[in-house]
Design a protein around this motif. Structure first.
Motif, PDB file in Angstrom:
ATOM      1  N   GLY A   1       7.923  96.027  24.248  1.00 36.28           N
ATOM      2  CA  GLY A   1       7.773  97.270  24.994  1.00 36.28           C
ATOM      3  C   GLY A   1       8.549  97.227  26.298  1.00 36.28           C
ATOM      4  O   GLY A   1       9.107  96.198  26.687  1.00 36.28           O
TER       5      GLY A   1
ATOM      6  N   ARG B   1      -0.680 104.072  18.287  1.00 31.86           N
ATOM      7  CA  ARG B   1      -0.443 104.143  19.721  1.00 31.86           C
ATOM      8  C   ARG B   1      -1.567 104.895  20.401  1.00 31.86           C
ATOM      9  O   ARG B   1      -2.245 105.752  19.806  1.00 31.86           O
TER      10      ARG B   1
ATOM     11  N   ALA C   1      -2.192 106.863  24.077  1.00 34.78           N
ATOM     12  CA  ALA C   1      -1.709 107.352  25.367  1.00 34.78           C
ATOM     13  C   ALA C   1      -2.895 107.827  26.192  1.00 34.78           C
ATOM     14  O   ALA C   1      -3.903 108.279  25.626  1.00 34.78           O
TER      15      ALA C   1
ATOM     16  N   THR D   1       5.503 107.874  25.053  1.00 31.99           N
ATOM     17  CA  THR D   1       4.895 106.964  26.016  1.00 31.99           C
ATOM     18  C   THR D   1       3.455 106.662  25.622  1.00 31.99           C
ATOM     19  O   THR D   1       2.643 107.573  25.445  1.00 31.99           O
TER      20      THR D   1
ATOM     21  N   VAL E   1       0.592 102.911  24.777  1.00 29.17           N
ATOM     22  CA  VAL E   1       0.441 101.507  24.398  1.00 29.17           C
ATOM     23  C   VAL E   1       0.498 101.458  22.870  1.00 29.17           C
ATOM     24  O   VAL E   1      -0.223 102.203  22.201  1.00 29.17           O
ATOM     25  N   TYR E   2       1.356 100.605  22.363  1.00 30.16           N
ATOM     26  CA  TYR E   2       1.549 100.473  20.920  1.00 30.16           C
ATOM     27  C   TYR E   2       0.871  99.199  20.425  1.00 30.16           C
ATOM     28  O   TYR E   2       1.050  98.118  21.007  1.00 30.16           O
TER      29      TYR E   2
ATOM     30  N   THR F   1       1.414  96.672  23.437  1.00 24.07           N
ATOM     31  CA  THR F   1       2.575  96.571  24.318  1.00 24.07           C
ATOM     32  C   THR F   1       2.891  97.972  24.837  1.00 24.07           C
ATOM     33  O   THR F   1       2.871  98.941  24.085  1.00 24.07           O
ATOM     34  N   GLN F   2       3.150  98.060  26.131  1.00 28.43           N
ATOM     35  CA  GLN F   2       3.358  99.359  26.764  1.00 28.43           C
ATOM     36  C   GLN F   2       4.786  99.839  26.555  1.00 28.43           C
ATOM     37  O   GLN F   2       5.744  99.095  26.803  1.00 28.43           O
TER      38      GLN F   2
ATOM     39  N   THR G   1       7.058 103.006  27.898  1.00 30.29           N
ATOM     40  CA  THR G   1       7.134 104.125  28.835  1.00 30.29           C
ATOM     41  C   THR G   1       8.523 104.742  28.758  1.00 30.29           C
ATOM     42  O   THR G   1       9.523 104.046  28.919  1.00 30.29           O
TER      43      THR G   1
END
Length: 119
Positions: free
Chosen positions: A9, A38, A40, A91, A93-94, A113-114, A116
């Protein structure tokens, strides 16, 4: 014990690409489907993509179809999510998760993992 660890990420600009990786350990990856979802802020969790065990059938949410590609390398115990043409709506977190089948409940997931996307 299912153990998964995401990486890859980061902060990117709209239109950029990223490749997320999911490292699997503690279980026989070959026999499991692996999916990405994900989360958000303020939004519901969204399933993004999934790849089944052999023969590796793939599924995508409409929101990412044509932009994201999921793949797996069972020998390396890795699953990847190639993300192209990223936009701000991506955007989040995955997380990668293991499933018996793609439309089932996850049996384990990683820490996330973020990603953005911002200019």
């Amino acid at each position: 014990q299912v153990q998964l660890a995401e990486s890859g990420g980061g902060l990117v600009q709209p239109g950029d690409s990223l490749r997320l990786s999911c490292a699997a350990s503690g279980f026989a990856l070959d026999y499991y489907a692996i999916g990405w979802f994900r989360q958000a802020p303020g939004k519901e969790r969204e399933g993004v993509s999934c790849i089944s065990g052999s023969p590796g059938r793939t599924y995508y949410a409409d929101s990412v179809k044509g932009r994201f590609t999921i793949s797996r390398n069972n020998a390396k115990k890795m699953v990847y999510l190639q993300m192209n043409s990223l936009d701000r709506e991506d955007t989040a977190v995955y997380y990668c998760a293991a499933y018996v089948v793609c439309d089932g409940e996850p049996v384990g997931w990683g820490q996330g993992t973020q990603v953005t996307v911002s200019s």
